[in-house]
Design a protein around this motif. Structure first.
Motif, PDB file in Angstrom:
ATOM      1  N   LEU A 104       0.671  -1.336  -0.015  1.00  0.00           N
ATOM      2  CA  LEU A 104      -0.268  -0.051   0.039  1.00  0.00           C
ATOM      3  C   LEU A 104       0.971   1.202  -0.070  1.00  0.00           C
ATOM      4  N   SER A 105       2.089   1.429   0.914  1.00  0.00           N
ATOM      5  CA  SER A 105       2.923   2.359   1.114  1.00  0.00           C
ATOM      6  C   SER A 105       3.882   1.598   1.902  1.00  0.00           C
ATOM      7  N   PRO A 106       5.049   2.396   1.840  1.00  0.00           N
ATOM      8  CA  PRO A 106       5.960   1.912   2.721  1.00  0.00           C
ATOM      9  C   PRO A 106       5.786   1.912   4.366  1.00  0.00           C
ATOM     10  N   GLU A 107       5.231   3.197   4.685  1.00  0.00           N
ATOM     11  CA  GLU A 107       4.756   3.140   6.076  1.00  0.00           C
ATOM     12  C   GLU A 107       3.877   2.248   6.358  1.00  0.00           C
ATOM     13  N   CYS A 108       2.863   1.869   5.655  1.00  0.00           N
ATOM     14  CA  CYS A 108       1.774   1.107   5.948  1.00  0.00           C
ATOM     15  C   CYS A 108       2.143  -0.463   5.979  1.00  0.00           C
ATOM     16  N   ASP A 109       2.995  -0.565   5.040  1.00  0.00           N
ATOM     17  CA  ASP A 109       3.828  -2.109   4.897  1.00  0.00           C
ATOM     18  C   ASP A 109       4.414  -2.498   6.216  1.00  0.00           C
ATOM     19  N   ALA A 110       5.243  -1.330   6.573  1.00  0.00           N
ATOM     20  CA  ALA A 110       5.993  -1.651   7.995  1.00  0.00           C
ATOM     21  C   ALA A 110       5.035  -2.084   9.025  1.00  0.00           C
ATOM     22  N   GLU A 111       3.941  -1.079   9.217  1.00  0.00           N
ATOM     23  CA  GLU A 111       2.951  -1.239  10.346  1.00  0.00           C
ATOM     24  C   GLU A 111       2.343  -2.635  10.270  1.00  0.00           C
ATOM     25  N   ALA A 112       1.939  -2.961   8.937  1.00  0.00           N
ATOM     26  CA  ALA A 112       1.182  -4.258   8.995  1.00  0.00           C
ATOM     27  C   ALA A 112       2.313  -5.230   9.256  1.00  0.00           C
ATOM     28  N   LEU A 113       3.564  -5.536   8.800  1.00  0.00           N
ATOM     29  CA  LEU A 113       4.231  -6.087   9.231  1.00  0.00           C
ATOM     30  C   LEU A 113       4.518  -6.669  10.619  1.00  0.00           C
ATOM     31  N   ARG A 114       4.406  -5.209  11.584  1.00  0.00           N
ATOM     32  CA  ARG A 114       4.834  -5.113  12.790  1.00  0.00           C
ATOM     33  C   ARG A 114       3.421  -5.811  13.497  1.00  0.00           C
ATOM     34  N   VAL A 115       2.184  -5.547  13.051  1.00  0.00           N
ATOM     35  CA  VAL A 115       0.964  -5.851  13.694  1.00  0.00           C
ATOM     36  C   VAL A 115       0.800  -7.415  13.693  1.00  0.00           C
ATOM     37  N   VAL A 116       0.922  -8.072  12.117  1.00  0.00           N
ATOM     38  CA  VAL A 116       0.749  -9.355  11.977  1.00  0.00           C
ATOM     39  C   VAL A 116       1.774 -10.150  12.745  1.00  0.00           C
ATOM     40  N   SER A 117       2.695  -9.722  13.076  1.00  0.00           N
ATOM     41  CA  SER A 117       3.737 -10.515  14.033  1.00  0.00           C
ATOM     42  C   SER A 117       3.280 -10.581  15.298  1.00  0.00           C
ATOM     43  N   LEU A 118       2.530  -9.799  15.795  1.00  0.00           N
ATOM     44  CA  LEU A 118       1.790  -9.823  17.109  1.00  0.00           C
ATOM     45  C   LEU A 118       0.810 -10.962  17.240  1.00  0.00           C
ATOM     46  N   LEU A 119       0.207 -11.358  16.109  1.00  0.00           N
ATOM     47  CA  LEU A 119      -0.956 -12.011  16.186  1.00  0.00           C
ATOM     48  C   LEU A 119      -0.190 -13.437  16.904  1.00  0.00           C
ATOM     49  N   ALA A 120      -1.269 -14.171  17.679  1.00  0.00           N
ATOM     50  CA  ALA A 120      -0.399 -15.297  18.362  1.00  0.00           C
ATOM     51  C   ALA A 120      -1.768 -16.112  18.780  1.00  0.00           C
ATOM     52  N   GLY A 121      -1.596 -17.146  19.382  1.00  0.00           N
ATOM     53  CA  GLY A 121      -2.518 -18.036  19.989  1.00  0.00           C
ATOM     54  C   GLY A 121      -3.488 -18.634  18.724  1.00  0.00           C
ATOM     55  N   TRP A 122      -3.027 -18.851  17.318  1.00  0.00           N
ATOM     56  CA  TRP A 122      -3.696 -19.690  16.364  1.00  0.00           C
ATOM     57  C   TRP A 122      -3.988 -20.937  16.643  1.00  0.00           C
ATOM     58  N   GLN A 123      -4.991 -21.662  16.287  1.00  0.00           N
ATOM     59  CA  GLN A 123      -5.068 -23.164  16.119  1.00  0.00           C
ATOM     60  C   GLN A 123      -4.690 -23.442  14.862  1.00  0.00           C
ATOM     61  N   PRO A 124      -3.109 -24.051  15.009  1.00  0.00           N
ATOM     62  CA  PRO A 124      -2.625 -24.788  13.759  1.00  0.00           C
ATOM     63  C   PRO A 124      -3.401 -25.358  12.861  1.00  0.00           C
ATOM     64  N   ALA A 125      -2.944 -25.329  11.621  1.00  0.00           N
ATOM     65  CA  ALA A 125      -3.656 -26.122  10.451  1.00  0.00           C
ATOM     66  C   ALA A 125      -3.339 -27.916  10.832  1.00  0.00           C
ATOM     67  N   MET A 126      -4.044 -28.481  10.318  1.00  0.00           N
ATOM     68  CA  MET A 126      -3.995 -30.047  11.018  1.00  0.00           C
ATOM     69  C   MET A 126      -4.023 -30.958   9.816  1.00  0.00           C
ATOM     70  N   ARG A 127      -3.179 -31.949   9.723  1.00  0.00           N
ATOM     71  CA  ARG A 127      -3.234 -33.103   8.838  1.00  0.00           C
ATOM     72  C   ARG A 127      -3.184 -34.550   9.471  1.00  0.00           C
ATOM     73  N   ARG A 128      -4.264 -34.934   9.540  1.00  0.00           N
ATOM     74  CA  ARG A 128      -4.384 -36.394   9.925  1.00  0.00           C
ATOM     75  C   ARG A 128      -4.098 -36.269  11.515  1.00  0.00           C
ATOM     76  N   GLY A 129      -4.681 -35.298  12.065  1.00  0.00           N
ATOM     77  CA  GLY A 129      -4.714 -35.152  13.661  1.00  0.00           C
ATOM     78  C   GLY A 129      -3.149 -34.509  14.138  1.00  0.00           C
ATOM     79  N   HIS A 130      -2.358 -34.315  13.137  1.00  0.00           N
ATOM     80  CA  HIS A 130      -0.978 -33.580  13.501  1.00  0.00           C
ATOM     81  C   HIS A 130      -0.906 -32.143  12.974  1.00  0.00           C
ATOM     82  N   PRO A 131      -0.577 -31.199  13.755  1.00  0.00           N
ATOM     83  CA  PRO A 131      -0.356 -30.007  13.504  1.00  0.00           C
ATOM     84  C   PRO A 131       1.000 -29.789  12.423  1.00  0.00           C
ATOM     85  N   LEU A 132       0.453 -28.957  11.425  1.00  0.00           N
ATOM     86  CA  LEU A 132       1.687 -28.562  10.318  1.00  0.00           C
ATOM     87  C   LEU A 132       1.715 -27.065  10.179  1.00  0.00           C
TER      88      LEU A 132
END
Length: 163
Positions: A104-132
């Motif tokens: 979008l713009s260099p400033e927005c890109d940097a802020e988006a990367l910062r905020v996405v790196s803060l996302l935590a606590g996901w339920q991981p993808a699963m394949r045959r009962g195992h996370p990947l």
């Protein structure tokens, strides 16, 4: 007659070969929770269940609203839209390797990367009962892109009826 049968069989084989999916080219696969299904012989890295952020898309949107600091330069320039970020959701539910896929713009890109790196606590993808680990693409909204507009429609009475 034999020539016609052989030519039809050859034509069918060529058309079936042409419709096979192209080999992996490193492009991002966008996984959507409603479109996942168990496959009999899937690729080793294809999940049966996509990764899920706790609370779903609505909770992720609220997280972005609470944590994004809209850059002053982008705000002054009237820049708004979405930055697309590719990142890996690991087996333990953490995010790693965020990369801007749609700028979008260099400033927005940097802020988006910062905020996405803060996302935590996901339920991981699963394949045959195992996370990947799975690569996901996240749209990070800036400015008016994160605002939902609802149009108010006034109903007019039909033929003298009142509501």
């Amino acid at each position: 007659m034999k020539i016609l049968f052989v030519s039809l069989a050859l034509l069918a084989a060529l058309s079936a070969h042409a419709q096979q999916p192209a080999p992996a080219t490193g492009q991002t696969i966008v996984l959507q929770p409603g479109h996942m299904q168990v496959q009999r012989n899937p690729a080793a890295n294809r999940p049966d269940r996509a990764p899920v952020y706790p609370g779903g898309e609505q909770a992720m949107g609220l997280f972005f609203l609470e944590h994004i600091n809209y850059p002053a330069a982008a705000k002054a320039a009237g820049t708004y839209g979405k930055v697309l970020v590719n990142a890996t959701v690991n087996e333990d539910g953490t995010i790693s390797n965020p990369v801007v896929a749609g700028s979008l713009s260099p400033e927005c890109d940097a802020e988006a990367l910062r905020v996405v790196s803060l996302l935590a606590g996901w339920q991981p993808a699963m394949r045959r009962g195992h996370p990947l680990p799975v690569l996901v693409q996240l749209p990070v909204p800036f400015g008016e892109a994160g605002v939902m507009h609802v149009e108010q429609v006034q109903r007019k009475p039909a033929h003298g009826k009142r509501y």
